[in-house]
Enzyme design. Structure first.
Site, short mmCIF file in Angstrom:
data_model
loop_
_atom_site.label_atom_id
_atom_site.label_comp_id
_atom_site.label_asym_id
_atom_site.label_seq_id
_atom_site.Cartn_x
_atom_site.Cartn_y
_atom_site.Cartn_z
N GLU A 299 0.78 -1.24 0.00
CA GLU A 299 0.00 0.00 0.00
C GLU A 299 0.80 1.28 0.00
O GLU A 299 0.29 2.31 0.45
CB GLU A 299 -0.91 -0.01 1.22
CG GLU A 299 -0.19 0.16 2.58
CD GLU A 299 0.11 -1.14 3.31
OE1 GLU A 299 0.16 -2.18 2.63
OE2 GLU A 299 0.30 -1.12 4.53
N ASN A 300 2.04 1.29 -0.52
CA ASN A 300 2.84 2.53 -0.54
C ASN A 300 1.95 3.73 -0.85
O ASN A 300 1.17 3.71 -1.79
CB ASN A 300 3.92 2.44 -1.62
CG ASN A 300 4.62 1.12 -1.62
OD1 ASN A 300 5.22 0.73 -0.65
ND2 ASN A 300 4.51 0.39 -2.73
N GLU A 333 -5.95 -2.19 -0.37
CA GLU A 333 -4.77 -1.32 -0.45
C GLU A 333 -5.17 0.15 -0.42
O GLU A 333 -4.46 0.99 0.16
CB GLU A 333 -3.95 -1.64 -1.71
CG GLU A 333 -3.53 -3.11 -1.86
CD GLU A 333 -2.74 -3.65 -0.67
OE1 GLU A 333 -2.21 -2.85 0.12
OE2 GLU A 333 -2.69 -4.89 -0.51
N HIS A 336 -5.93 1.35 3.06
CA HIS A 336 -4.69 1.65 3.77
C HIS A 336 -4.24 3.10 3.58
O HIS A 336 -3.49 3.62 4.41
CB HIS A 336 -3.55 0.77 3.25
CG HIS A 336 -3.42 -0.56 3.93
ND1 HIS A 336 -3.45 -0.70 5.29
CD2 HIS A 336 -3.21 -1.80 3.43
CE1 HIS A 336 -3.28 -1.98 5.59
NE2 HIS A 336 -3.14 -2.67 4.48
N GLU A 355 -3.88 -3.65 9.30
CA GLU A 355 -4.29 -4.75 8.42
C GLU A 355 -5.73 -5.23 8.62
O GLU A 355 -6.46 -5.47 7.67
CB GLU A 355 -3.32 -5.92 8.56
CG GLU A 355 -1.92 -5.60 8.07
CD GLU A 355 -1.89 -5.13 6.62
OE1 GLU A 355 -2.88 -5.32 5.91
OE2 GLU A 355 -0.87 -4.56 6.22
ZN ZN Z 1 -2.69 -4.64 4.01
#
Ligand code: ZN
Length: 908
Positions: A299-300, A333, A336, A355
């Site tokens: 997830e940058n 993602e 996040h 998470e």
């Molecule tokens: Zn994750």
């Protein structure tokens, strides 16, 4: 929630009880957050320049870090791993250099330290340094992904993968999540390449001799593990939604498969902007597909990286299930970007805040995008996996101490993700969707661009809901395991008296005895919905037992947790169970699913008779919900594992076929325009199951369809492709096996390549299984597939073959993977065994060959095998005797025809 009809809570046990042993976690404070680095110096901004040299698989780095010294200190300690730091210069606010000793490397703590001749006084400084590092082949730090080209060449993509603790392999930095800083990245790339990072490009300058120097805008303050760089022969498609430049980036020539992920990320951006009431904070967000590397997504911030097989979608051949899967992963993602990136867990012991939240939010977003797919029900499959693990002695609490960086990796597991998200689902249902959402909004607003602990979340949820969330939630996140509720009731003249007894649910394992309640056992504050069909209200069960009286219709059975949102098991008294089983088709979907799942688990834990499970299986024939079939097919597989090596195995397989075949016969092989969406996915699931259990007609038809599909891909409905290729692989002869390998090698996409390899690896024929084994060492096979092939062969009835190969090629296999993955990979090969001897072999192998950090998964697998061995000794004789008898005629149970599915807004 329906109007409350709770009359009286007789026992005082309904008052909220706080287990005294639990430590109350404090709100986030930087100073007291765990971690190895001293907290007297904090980074403010990294101005970082990377110069990769692909030829030598190395890079040079330089940076100027702006730091604040908070307290006088005579040393600068930061993380660095596999970096050769050449020089460093420290300057104070006046710009004059301050003498620094050469850096001292400590490989054990993965740090470098610069000693100072005199303590630094608090204030702002700049630290300038230069170093050399490695470009890795494995997905770690800065790595190189190599893909064979159609014309015999190679296409190279340079990428980073930094979570949890690999940023220190790229730059010397404060590599713990509480040290947020801005990153201003510059990178030199070769001619013809493009580069993507968290932020948009600020400047691009041509370099002498070709190539370009690309500088990106500064990120907001963020943890180091979120930094991203991807460079290579890439192309991007994009559009602007709600003021954010959205893009999908893929290897040149592959953006024809980007339309669906782009549309999905647009829908999800609108959904999340609305749900969180905080607009996505960066100017752009790219979903980046890399051909090789890891199997999921990372997830940058602003530059999410995926394996292309799970992001790109072929519009011509993708099934509904593929759309749901891709949408769910993008949702995870993207969630996040707020839950994890904007607000980050303080330390890895709170990883669940990242998470579990993203997982819960992904199901929520997916369920609204595919309303006819009943995805909340289907998400119970992941929760069931977590309950399987959480009922054994090797489990751990959602929040577990992480004392060393190297332990962070093992926190990324089913308990963290799936127990965590199931708990959030239960809490949301109890607090109410609106109060829960408002609490999340407050939490994000209060802690944005900062870090948080679970305590901060509880505080925000308590403020929004007016309920004492912290006391209720702490037992679920800091205690391992979960409760079993024993339920009995009497109903008379419209009043029902319900008695609920709480005890820990445990599976008798290698050493543990079956659950018995005793003083000092863990207890939970359990939000329980009690009701009849179609009605219900919440009670909170806190102590060892509770008695609830409610006005009720005595003609209706008592239903506990009708929506199936509780992370607990329910064991009904015999009359209550019989009443529910009798009314089976009229029960809510969640109640049917919970009854089937709990009954299976109770039977396997020796806490309910097998006859209960069989009584439900008899009723499932016309079941409309895919989630119930998922549960039943998983149960059949669990029992099938007990049958390995037993003379009654064929009888069990005939039993499995008899359970599934009538439903498949009514569905038929051909899709119908008027059938519900779930029927299309069920058809493939059932065909694969019938093939697994040896149903000759299904196998023959699957093989016929495969042969036709090879020359005529359009001949198969997308929803059947996986099942048909799977049947061909499972029952392959030499020619079919070779066809599959040829398909894998020339597949234009990773998704198709992976599918063909996976099918080949399930071959029943031992000679073909033996041919698959060396592919696990073949560098021409994608790494993701190499690492799962042996487990696939083992699960396809060739466990001894795969295990023997793995042990005799351990050096080569371990050299090909990260150390932590070694435990998972070797444990995965034998995890389905039901022989204690195999557990002994795994233990001996692990002791000799694996590092301590890799042993977590090994211990879990060992326990799982020993638990199954005991289950086999106890249950298999009874199961074998039962299924060996000819089936009794079953009265058909008819469900009302489901209404036609509404159209899906916004989805292709
Ligand atoms: Zn994750």
């Amino acid at each position: 929630m329906t109007a409350r009809r709770l009359v009286a809570a007789l026992a005082a046990t309904l008052a909220l009880a706080v287990a005294p042993a639990l430590r109350a976690e404090p709100p986030f404070s930087f100073a007291t957050t765990p971690g190895a680095l001293p907290k007297d110096i904090v980074p403010v901004e990294y101005a970082l320049h990377l110069r990769p040299d692909i030829g030598t698989r190395s890079f040079r780095g330089t940076q100027t870090i702006t730091v604040d010294v908070l307290r006088p200190t005579a040393a600068i300690v930061m993380n660095a791993l596999d970096l050769v730091v050449a020089a460093a210069t420290l300057r104070g606010a006046d710009g004059r250099p301050i003498a620094l000793a050469p850096p001292r490397h400590d490989t054990a703590t993965q740090t470098i330290a610069f000693a100072l001749s005199a303590p630094l006084v608090p204030g702002r400084y700049t630290l300038t340094m230069a170093w050399r590092g490695k470009i890795n082949g494995a997905v770690e730090g800065l790595y190189l992904d190599r893909q064979a080209d159609a014309d015999g060449g190679e296409r190279l993509t340079l990428a980073t993968d930094l979570e949890p603790t690999s940023a220190r392999r790229v730059l010397p930095c404060w590599d713990e999540p509480a040290f947020r800083a801005r990153f201003r990245l510059t990178v030199d790339i070769g001619a013809g390449a493009n580069a993507y990072s968290n932020m948009p490009i600020a400047q691009s300058v041509a370099l002498a001799g070709g190539g370009r120097r690309i500088s990106f805008e500064a990120t907001p303050p963020m943890p180091s593990y979120l930094l991203a760089l991807v460079a290579g022969d890439l192309e991007r498609v994009g559009e602007t939604i709600d003021g954010t430049r959205l893009g999908v980036v893929a290897m040149r020539g592959k953006s024809g498969r980007a339309a669906y992920p782009l549309a999905a990320s647009g829908d999800l951006l609108r959904y999340f902007n609305d749900y969180f009431a905080l607009p996505y904070p960066l100017p752009k967000l790219d979903q980046i597909a890399i051909a090789g590397g890891f199997s999921g997504g990372m997830e940058n911030w602003g530059a999410i990286v995926y394996n292309e097989s799970v992001l790109l979608v072929d519009p011509a051949t993708a099934s509904e299930a593929t759309h749901q899967r891709v949408h769910a992963l993008i949702a995870h993602e993207m969630a996040h970007q707020w839950l994890g990136n904007l607000v980050t867990m303080a330390w890895w012991d709170n990883l669940w805040l990242n998470e579990a939240f993203a997982e819960w939010m992904a199901v929520k977003a997916n369920a609204q995008a595919f309303p006819e797919a009943h995805l909340w029900l289907r998400a119970k499959r992941a929760a069931e996996n977590a309950m399987e693990l959480d009922a054994r002695s090797t489990t751990h609490p959602i929040q577990q101490p992480v004392t060393r960086d190297s332990e962070a990796e093992s926190a990324f597991d089913t308990i963290t993700y799936n127990k965590g998200s199931a708990f959030l689902r239960m809490l949301e249902a109890y607090l109410g969707e609106t109060a829960f959402r408002d609490g999340i909004r407050q939490y994000l607003k209060r802690h944005r661009y900062a870090n948080a602990t679970s305590a901060d979340l509880w505080a925000a949820l308590a403020d929004a809901s007016g309920k004492p969330v912290a006391a209720l939630a702490a037992d679920w996140t800091t205690q391992a395991g979960f409760p079993l509720l024993d339920v009995d009731a009497q109903c008379d003249a419209g009043r029902r008296r319900v008695v609920i007894r709480q005890l820990p649910f445990r599976v008798p394992g290698a050493s543990a005895a079956a659950a018995t309640a005793s003083e000092g056992e863990p207890r939970w504050n359990v939000p329980v919905q009690l009701g009849s069909v179609g009605t219900g209200d919440y009670v909170l069960v806190s102590g060892a037992s509770a008695v609830v009286e409610r006005e009720d219709d005595c003609a209706e059975p008592l239903v506990v947790d009708a929506a199936d949102v509780g992370f607990f098991r329910v064991r009904y008294s015999a009359p209550l169970f019989d009443a529910l089983a009798t009314r089976w088709p009229a029960l809510p979907d969640g109640a049917r699913l919970k009854l089937l799942a709990d009954t299976s688990a109770l039977v396997r834990a020796d806490q309910a008779p097998l006859a209960r499970w069989l009584a439900l299986v008899e009723r499932i024939d016309d079941e409309p919900r895919l989630a119930l079939w998922d549960q039943l097919l998983d149960d059949l597989e669990r029992f099938d594992r007990l049958s390995v090596g037993e003379p009654e195995r064929p009888a069990f397989h005939r039993f499995a076929v008899s359970v599934v075949a009538p439903r498949f016969a009514r569905l038929g092989w051909e899709e119908r325009a008027d059938e519900p969406a779930e029927a299309r996915q069920l058809r493939g699931r059932l065909a694969a199951t019938l093939s697994r259990y040896g149903d000759a007609a299904t196998i023959a038809e699957g093989q016929r369809r495969f042969a036709r599909w090879v020359g005529e891909p359009a001949s198969l409905a997308p929803s059947l492709v996986n099942a048909v290729i799977g049947i061909a692989g499972r029952h392959a002869d030499v020619a079919t096996y070779e066809t599959l390998l040829a398909l894998a090698r020339r597949a234009p996409t990773s998704e198709e390549r992976f599918r063909a390899y996976r099918a080949a690896a399930t071959a029943r024929d031992p000679a073909l299984a033996a041919r698959t084994l060396p592919l696990a060492l073949d560098r021409d096979v994608p790494q993701i597939i190499r690492h799962e092939l042996l487990a696939s062969v083992a699960r396809s009835d060739h466990l001894a073959l795969a295990w023997s190969f793995a042990r005799s090629h351990a050096d080569a296999l371990l050299a090909d993977m990260k150390l932590f993955d070694g435990g998972q990979a070797f444990a995965g090969i034998v995890a389905t065994s039901s022989s204690a001897a195999t557990a002994d072999e795994l233990e001996a192998f692990a002791r000799a060959r694996l590092t301590d950090d890799a042993l977590v998964e090994v211990r879990r697998a060992e326990d799982e095998i020993r638990t199954r061995a005991r289950l086999k000794a106890r249950l298999w004789p009874e199961l074998a005797a039962t299924v060996g008898e000819p089936p009794a005629p079953i009265e058909p149970v008819l469900f009302p025809r489901p209404a036609p599915a509404p159209p899906r807004p916004g989805m292709p």
